[in-house]
Design a protein around this motif. Structure first.
Motif, short mmCIF file in Angstrom:
data_model
loop_
_atom_site.label_atom_id
_atom_site.label_comp_id
_atom_site.label_asym_id
_atom_site.label_seq_id
_atom_site.Cartn_x
_atom_site.Cartn_y
_atom_site.Cartn_z
N GLU A 208 26.67 33.94 83.51
CA GLU A 208 26.64 32.95 84.50
C GLU A 208 27.60 31.64 84.34
O GLU A 208 27.83 30.92 85.18
CB GLU A 208 25.38 32.63 84.97
CG GLU A 208 24.52 33.90 85.51
CD GLU A 208 23.03 33.51 85.72
OE1 GLU A 208 22.61 32.39 85.17
OE2 GLU A 208 22.40 34.44 86.11
N GLY A 209 27.80 31.34 83.00
CA GLY A 209 28.46 30.25 82.80
C GLY A 209 29.92 30.35 82.48
O GLY A 209 30.69 29.66 82.01
N GLY A 210 30.40 31.75 83.03
CA GLY A 210 31.81 32.03 82.85
C GLY A 210 32.52 32.50 81.60
O GLY A 210 33.54 32.41 81.41
N TRP A 211 31.55 32.98 80.67
CA TRP A 211 31.80 33.62 79.44
C TRP A 211 32.65 32.77 78.63
O TRP A 211 33.42 32.96 77.72
CB TRP A 211 32.85 34.97 79.85
CG TRP A 211 32.34 35.96 80.63
CD1 TRP A 211 32.11 35.97 81.86
CD2 TRP A 211 31.72 37.16 80.08
NE1 TRP A 211 31.50 37.33 82.25
CE2 TRP A 211 31.31 37.96 81.36
CE3 TRP A 211 31.51 37.85 78.86
CZ2 TRP A 211 30.85 39.20 81.08
CZ3 TRP A 211 31.05 39.12 78.92
CH2 TRP A 211 30.66 39.86 79.91
N LYS A 212 32.06 31.50 78.58
CA LYS A 212 32.65 30.50 77.60
C LYS A 212 32.04 30.35 76.31
O LYS A 212 30.65 29.92 76.33
CB LYS A 212 32.51 29.10 78.37
CG LYS A 212 33.43 29.02 79.80
CD LYS A 212 33.42 27.63 80.57
CE LYS A 212 34.27 27.74 81.68
NZ LYS A 212 34.29 26.43 82.38
N ILE A 213 32.69 30.81 75.22
CA ILE A 213 32.02 30.71 74.03
C ILE A 213 31.74 29.28 73.45
O ILE A 213 30.68 29.06 72.88
CB ILE A 213 33.01 31.48 72.93
CG1 ILE A 213 33.23 33.02 73.43
CG2 ILE A 213 32.32 31.43 71.74
CD1 ILE A 213 34.08 33.82 72.64
N LYS A 214 32.39 28.16 73.76
CA LYS A 214 32.24 27.20 73.46
C LYS A 214 30.81 26.41 74.16
O LYS A 214 30.19 25.82 73.25
CB LYS A 214 33.33 26.02 73.86
CG LYS A 214 32.87 24.71 73.46
CD LYS A 214 34.17 23.58 74.08
CE LYS A 214 35.42 23.97 73.02
NZ LYS A 214 36.31 23.06 73.28
N ASP A 215 30.57 26.92 75.44
CA ASP A 215 29.15 26.58 75.92
C ASP A 215 28.05 27.30 75.30
O ASP A 215 27.04 26.91 74.93
CB ASP A 215 29.34 26.90 77.50
CG ASP A 215 30.20 25.90 78.16
OD1 ASP A 215 30.67 24.94 77.57
OD2 ASP A 215 30.43 26.21 79.25
N LEU A 216 28.39 28.63 74.88
CA LEU A 216 27.54 29.21 74.02
C LEU A 216 27.17 28.55 72.54
O LEU A 216 25.88 28.55 72.32
CB LEU A 216 27.82 30.82 73.79
CG LEU A 216 26.88 31.71 72.83
CD1 LEU A 216 25.48 31.93 73.58
CD2 LEU A 216 27.72 32.92 72.62
N HIS A 217 28.01 28.27 72.20
CA HIS A 217 27.86 27.28 70.69
C HIS A 217 27.04 26.18 70.98
O HIS A 217 26.22 25.85 70.18
CB HIS A 217 29.36 26.98 70.20
CG HIS A 217 29.85 28.19 69.48
ND1 HIS A 217 29.45 28.79 68.43
CD2 HIS A 217 31.25 28.60 69.58
CE1 HIS A 217 30.28 29.88 67.76
NE2 HIS A 217 31.36 29.71 68.78
N ARG A 218 27.37 25.43 71.88
CA ARG A 218 26.70 24.30 72.29
C ARG A 218 25.28 24.45 72.56
O ARG A 218 24.31 23.82 72.05
CB ARG A 218 27.35 23.38 73.47
CG ARG A 218 26.69 22.04 73.50
CD ARG A 218 27.26 21.57 74.92
NE ARG A 218 28.61 21.16 74.51
CZ ARG A 218 29.90 21.84 74.95
NH1 ARG A 218 29.66 22.61 76.01
NH2 ARG A 218 30.99 21.30 74.84
N THR A 219 24.76 25.69 73.26
CA THR A 219 23.48 25.84 73.60
C THR A 219 22.66 26.24 72.48
O THR A 219 21.62 25.83 72.04
CB THR A 219 23.44 27.00 74.43
OG1 THR A 219 23.97 26.89 75.78
CG2 THR A 219 21.87 27.38 74.75
N ILE A 220 23.48 27.03 71.51
CA ILE A 220 22.57 27.42 70.14
C ILE A 220 22.51 25.93 69.31
O ILE A 220 21.25 25.83 68.74
CB ILE A 220 23.47 28.36 69.62
CG1 ILE A 220 23.36 29.91 70.22
CG2 ILE A 220 22.79 28.70 68.16
CD1 ILE A 220 24.16 30.94 69.62
#
Length: 449
Positions: A227-239
């Motif tokens: 849902e966030g656009g498949w953005k890996i940087k956002d995934l890193h930030r979430t974790i």
């Protein structure tokens, strides 16, 4: 991430029919990217083009399955998968996607000819036992019952290049394999930060793989990722901003209580210290010394040559980030191989992290490490001058991103200021060089706290 997958698999964007390598004016590295699926072993010592062809196709399909989907699709080459719901016909329909891309040289023996000239279902995985012709297709269990492979294959664009159809199927969350693709990637990123994935078998999400320790968390992260656009940087930030990631690794009170219940830390009740990856160790040495070349993009740095039998010399001309190092299957980088670099013969979902005397001896004696220590000492002198206290404080900030403790500062001052008959050793290295060398040899430099 979906665009990355498309570029790796098909060499073109999901939303454009223009190939990256469509024009002679394209740079060499984009042409290499477009040819990424062709990389693999070639059975160089086998003279039969049929063996070469099927070996290349198997490598492509098996690697695509394990890397992107966490499935052992290659196990369906000789028969239907014994454990997971993947049929042999589905395996060979996947080989049909890559079939026209594989070129094998003819045999020097005119009596040995290429007999498999179109995609075939093979009995027992043998090219000598063809059953029927197959068309490009995908794994049915990853699609809704009403969907079929033709939905991604039958367009004008994908008929001319079925790899684009594969890329679209892989990234289709609603009707294709996109849901699994997202979970596999999220699990790999989680493993990168915590040392183990939510699924501890990152290349096998099938029935033989480990069950997720936190299935709801895996689903939530995958959903947020998509849902966030498949953005890996956002995934890193979430974790990395989570309370779980920011836990301490040294809470003794918690350790006494939880170590009896969960000694392996599967429930993540504390942060697990672990050694850095081989590439990060090399890059860190170069970064703190100031020797790292920061330019981005461009061709890879060669690591030796099988034909020329030359050993690799890690010198200033090769001091780019390790991601730019070429990864030949039979030549190993002298630094990366010591610290459990990836096996280039197959897809590696999870590396080992061995603790051996070889690693310690490398940090103590290797010419590369001494070279970086000398550069680091020169950098410190240039940036803070000759005052020992400032040198120690700056060194700790560069190497550990923290200030030295009082005892560390006292020990460093004693080492740097003690009056000896000479300030250099017999090889001409100053005491500051020796001190820098000792600091980068500490566990804290190559381990997460």
């Amino acid at each position: 991430y979906t665009e990355f997958v498309a570029l790796q698999v098909a060499g073109q964007s999901l939303h454009s029919s223009r190939s990256l390598a469509a024009s002679d004016s394209e740079s060499s590295f984009t042409k290499e990217l477009a040819a990424f699926p062709e990389l693999g072993t070639t059975l160089q010592d086998n003279a039969n083009p049929n063996d070469k062809l099927m070996h290349r196709l198997d490598d492509m399909v098996a690697t695509t399955g394990s890397a992107f989907l966490g499935l052992t699709i290659g196990c369906a080459r000789c028969h239907d998968h014994k454990i997971d719901p993947i049929t042999s016909e589905e395996y060979y329909r996947l080989t049909a996607i890559y079939f026209d891309q594989v070129e094998v040289p003819p045999s020097a023996n005119p009596e040995i000819v290429l007999e498999i000239t179109e995609p075939q279902l093979l009995a027992g995985g043998s090219w000598q036992r063809p059953v029927k012709k197959v068309t490009p297709g995908f794994v049915s269990v990853l699609m809704p019952k009403q969907a079929n492979s033709e939905a991604w294959i039958s367009t004008e664009e994908t008929q001319s290049d079925p790899k684009l159809g594969l890329a679209r199927w892989l990234t289709d969350v609603e009707s294709g394999a996109g849901g699994l693709l997202a979970r596999v990637l999220v699990n790999r990123v989680w493993q990168h930060h915590f040392g183990r994935g939510i699924v501890n078998t990152p290349n096998d999400f099938g029935l033989l793989g480990d069950e997720p320790t936190h299935p709801e968390l895996l689903d939530w992260l995958a959903r947020e990722f998509v849902e966030g656009g498949w953005k890996i940087k956002d995934l890193h930030r979430t974790i990395m901003t989570s309370a779980t990631y920011q836990q301490s690794s040294g809470d003794r009170a918690s350790a006494q209580r939880w170590s009896k219940l969960d000694a392996d830390n599967k429930l993540l009740w504390h942060f697990q210290p672990r050694r850095l990856e081989a590439e990060t160790i090399r890059d860190s040495l170069l970064a703190v010394s100031g020797g790292l070349k920061n330019e981005m993009y461009g061709p890879s740095v060669r690591v030796g040559s099988i034909e020329r039998r030359k050993s690799f010399d890690d010198n200033p001309s090769t001091w780019r980030r390790s991601i730019y190092m070429m990864a030949p299957r039979f030549d190993k980088h002298p630094t990366l191989s010591i610290f459990d670099g990836a096996d280039n013969m197959e897809s590696v979902g999870k590396r080992g992290a061995s603790t051996t005397p070889t690693g310690a001896l490398f940090m103590l004696n290797a010419g590369f490490v001494w070279q970086q220590a000398e550069l680091l000492a020169g950098r410190i002198q240039k940036e803070v001058g000759e005052e020992p206290t400032k040198q120690i404080q700056h060194l700790y900030r560069l190497t550990f991103a923290r200030k030295p403790s009082n005892s560390e500062l006292e020990l460093g001052l004693e080492f740097l200021t003690t009056d000896h008959s000479t300030s250099s050793d017999r090889e001409g290295k100053s005491r500051l060089v020796h001190y820098c060398h000792a600091i980068v040899g500490l566990n804290e430099f190559i381990y997460t706290p």
